[in-house]
Motif scaffolding. Sequence first.
Motif, PDB file in Angstrom:
ATOM      1  N   ARG A  77       0.833  -1.195   0.000  1.00  0.00           N
ATOM      2  CA  ARG A  77       0.000   0.000   0.000  1.00  0.00           C
ATOM      3  C   ARG A  77       0.873   1.251   0.000  1.00  0.00           C
ATOM      4  NH1 ARG A  77      -2.878  -3.120   3.611  1.00  0.00           N
ATOM      5  NH2 ARG A  77      -1.927  -2.101   5.391  1.00  0.00           N
ATOM      6  N   GLY A  78       0.499   2.227  -0.799  1.00  0.00           N
ATOM      7  CA  GLY A  78       1.235   3.479  -0.837  1.00  0.00           C
ATOM      8  C   GLY A  78       2.489   3.434  -1.671  1.00  0.00           C
ATOM      9  N   GLY A  79       2.664   2.388  -2.476  1.00  0.00           N
ATOM     10  CA  GLY A  79       3.819   2.287  -3.342  1.00  0.00           C
ATOM     11  C   GLY A  79       5.035   1.728  -2.634  1.00  0.00           C
ATOM     12  N   PRO A  80       6.123   1.541  -3.365  1.00  0.00           N
ATOM     13  CA  PRO A  80       7.358   1.007  -2.763  1.00  0.00           C
ATOM     14  C   PRO A  80       7.826   1.895  -1.619  1.00  0.00           C
ATOM     15  CG  PRO A  80       7.506   1.065  -5.157  1.00  0.00           C
ATOM     16  CD  PRO A  80       6.280   1.837  -4.789  1.00  0.00           C
ATOM     17  N   SER A  81       8.355   1.272  -0.574  1.00  0.00           N
ATOM     18  CA  SER A  81       8.766   2.050   0.579  1.00  0.00           C
ATOM     19  C   SER A  81       9.922   1.371   1.286  1.00  0.00           C
ATOM     20  CB  SER A  81       7.600   2.218   1.550  1.00  0.00           C
ATOM     21  OG  SER A  81       7.964   3.011   2.661  1.00  0.00           O
ATOM     22  N   THR A  82      10.869   2.168   1.737  1.00  0.00           N
ATOM     23  CA  THR A  82      11.910   1.679   2.623  1.00  0.00           C
ATOM     24  C   THR A  82      11.473   1.985   4.053  1.00  0.00           C
ATOM     25  OG1 THR A  82      13.074   3.785   2.447  1.00  0.00           O
ATOM     26  CG2 THR A  82      13.724   2.028   0.919  1.00  0.00           C
ATOM     27  N   ALA A  83      12.185   1.452   5.017  1.00  0.00           N
ATOM     28  CA  ALA A  83      11.819   1.698   6.412  1.00  0.00           C
ATOM     29  C   ALA A  83      13.071   1.969   7.221  1.00  0.00           C
ATOM     30  CB  ALA A  83      11.074   0.498   6.989  1.00  0.00           C
ATOM     31  N   GLY A  84      13.106   3.135   7.855  1.00  0.00           N
ATOM     32  CA  GLY A  84      14.195   3.482   8.759  1.00  0.00           C
ATOM     33  C   GLY A  84      13.653   3.729  10.145  1.00  0.00           C
ATOM     34  N   PRO A  85      14.502   3.843  11.140  1.00  0.00           N
ATOM     35  CA  PRO A  85      14.042   4.065  12.519  1.00  0.00           C
ATOM     36  C   PRO A  85      13.138   5.282  12.662  1.00  0.00           C
ATOM     37  CG  PRO A  85      16.372   3.514  12.486  1.00  0.00           C
ATOM     38  CD  PRO A  85      15.969   3.690  11.060  1.00  0.00           C
ATOM     39  N   ALA A  86      13.417   6.362  11.919  1.00  0.00           N
ATOM     40  CA  ALA A  86      12.621   7.582  12.050  1.00  0.00           C
ATOM     41  C   ALA A  86      11.222   7.433  11.464  1.00  0.00           C
ATOM     42  CB  ALA A  86      13.346   8.751  11.375  1.00  0.00           C
ATOM     43  N   ASP A  87      10.998   6.399  10.644  1.00  0.00           N
ATOM     44  CA  ASP A  87       9.679   6.186  10.049  1.00  0.00           C
ATOM     45  C   ASP A  87       8.702   5.541  11.023  1.00  0.00           C
ATOM     46  OD1 ASP A  87      10.499   7.171   7.525  1.00  0.00           O
ATOM     47  OD2 ASP A  87      11.429   5.238   7.069  1.00  0.00           O
ATOM     48  N   VAL A  88       9.203   4.996  12.120  1.00  0.00           N
ATOM     49  CA  VAL A  88       8.341   4.350  13.119  1.00  0.00           C
ATOM     50  C   VAL A  88       7.829   5.419  14.079  1.00  0.00           C
ATOM     51  CG1 VAL A  88       8.207   2.638  14.949  1.00  0.00           C
ATOM     52  CG2 VAL A  88       9.603   2.193  12.909  1.00  0.00           C
ATOM     53  N   ASP A 125       7.260   6.157   2.418  1.00  0.00           N
ATOM     54  CA  ASP A 125       7.873   7.175   1.574  1.00  0.00           C
ATOM     55  C   ASP A 125       6.828   8.075   0.926  1.00  0.00           C
ATOM     56  OD1 ASP A 125      10.198   5.936   2.255  1.00  0.00           O
ATOM     57  OD2 ASP A 125      10.519   4.953   0.326  1.00  0.00           O
ATOM     58  N   SER A 126       5.664   7.518   0.601  1.00  0.00           N
ATOM     59  CA  SER A 126       4.601   8.270  -0.055  1.00  0.00           C
ATOM     60  C   SER A 126       3.823   9.163   0.903  1.00  0.00           C
ATOM     61  CB  SER A 126       3.631   7.301  -0.728  1.00  0.00           C
ATOM     62  OG  SER A 126       3.014   6.473   0.255  1.00  0.00           O
ATOM     63  N   SER A 182      -4.235   0.648   6.600  1.00  0.00           N
ATOM     64  CA  SER A 182      -3.885   2.038   6.330  1.00  0.00           C
ATOM     65  C   SER A 182      -4.661   2.941   7.272  1.00  0.00           C
ATOM     66  CB  SER A 182      -4.222   2.407   4.885  1.00  0.00           C
ATOM     67  OG  SER A 182      -3.413   1.695   3.984  1.00  0.00           O
ATOM     68  N   LEU A 183      -3.965   3.894   7.884  1.00  0.00           N
ATOM     69  CA  LEU A 183      -4.603   4.828   8.809  1.00  0.00           C
ATOM     70  C   LEU A 183      -4.893   6.175   8.158  1.00  0.00           C
ATOM     71  CD1 LEU A 183      -2.448   4.147  12.008  1.00  0.00           C
ATOM     72  CD2 LEU A 183      -4.710   3.222  11.457  1.00  0.00           C
ATOM     73  N   ALA A 184      -4.009   6.618   7.275  1.00  0.00           N
ATOM     74  CA  ALA A 184      -4.178   7.936   6.659  1.00  0.00           C
ATOM     75  C   ALA A 184      -3.312   8.026   5.418  1.00  0.00           C
ATOM     76  CB  ALA A 184      -3.796   9.038   7.648  1.00  0.00           C
ATOM     77  N   ASP A 185      -3.691   8.931   4.503  1.00  0.00           N
ATOM     78  CA  ASP A 185      -2.906   9.169   3.299  1.00  0.00           C
ATOM     79  C   ASP A 185      -1.733  10.102   3.562  1.00  0.00           C
ATOM     80  OD1 ASP A 185      -4.462   7.557   1.686  1.00  0.00           O
ATOM     81  OD2 ASP A 185      -5.855   9.166   1.189  1.00  0.00           O
ATOM     82  N   GLY A 186      -1.698  10.708   4.733  1.00  0.00           N
ATOM     83  CA  GLY A 186      -0.631  11.634   5.083  1.00  0.00           C
ATOM     84  C   GLY A 186      -0.813  12.120   6.501  1.00  0.00           C
ATOM     85  N   PRO A 187      -0.031  13.110   6.924  1.00  0.00           N
ATOM     86  CA  PRO A 187      -0.143  13.630   8.297  1.00  0.00           C
ATOM     87  C   PRO A 187      -1.548  14.134   8.597  1.00  0.00           C
ATOM     88  CG  PRO A 187       1.831  14.450   7.211  1.00  0.00           C
ATOM     89  CD  PRO A 187       1.017  13.785   6.152  1.00  0.00           C
ATOM     90  N   LEU A 188      -2.000  13.915   9.833  1.00  0.00           N
ATOM     91  CA  LEU A 188      -3.311  14.372  10.262  1.00  0.00           C
ATOM     92  C   LEU A 188      -3.158  15.508  11.265  1.00  0.00           C
ATOM     93  CD1 LEU A 188      -5.054  10.914  10.822  1.00  0.00           C
ATOM     94  CD2 LEU A 188      -5.310  12.439   8.856  1.00  0.00           C
TER      95      LEU A 188
END
Length: 257
Positions: free
Chosen positions: A111-122, A139-140, A161-167
Amino acid sequence: MDPHLNDLKQLNSLDPARGREPTAVEWTRSRAMLERVISGRAPQPSPSRPVRRRLVVGVAVAAAGAVAAVTVPSLLPGTAEKAFASWTAAPGSLTGEQVLPQARACAGNGRGGPSTAGPADVLLAEQRGLATLLIMKKDSGVIDLCLSAGPGSDDQLASMSLADGPLPAPPADTVTLETMASVGEGDGRWSDIVGLAGTGVTRVDVRPDGGKSFQASVRNGWWAAWWPGPEGGEADTLTVTVHTATGTTDHRVVDLD
């Protein structure tokens, strides 16, 4: 001797489950069912009316709202049961570094396209026994929640999915309800609840009607928890207690915006 007793002994010897000790999760479910019967709380069907981006999930997965979507992978036998048996009312807080394997598995859910994951993303991560719940941004900009019983993608119990972006953040001493869900059937159902927390919120507790209170995790403007039980798919069976520096307030879950 009563001849019927001999018959019972003969039948007992043919019982395929003779001598079997119930597992820890089976004892837990049995006690929970007994408590519901004694208290007169019968299991209730999942309602179809959504609350905000509320999710209501039964045996088959269903979602309400354009943003929310739930994926429940096929699990190996016993995966969910082990998570149930090890569940704790107080969560352990985890850092992004500590849950990178789970975050990478969550990032790869498509969901939301390809994405990497780093500590700051959590944004939030908690541990209850074997299970890890985390909220992460991709990333999206899409924000997802994933619950797993191990570090790999095969260990995921569910993701959504919770949101398409910041709430937008709620007022300082308040919380909102963003998502509530129930998964499974019968005594094997489990629930989760997720919302936004204002900057003044120091703790959030959740109490099912007739049950004991348990602590949610609060971090980076989010609060979340999961637990064995069906209440996440019921209309009004939860009380949320919000703690701030000035005191505590109780809210029925249906009254949260």
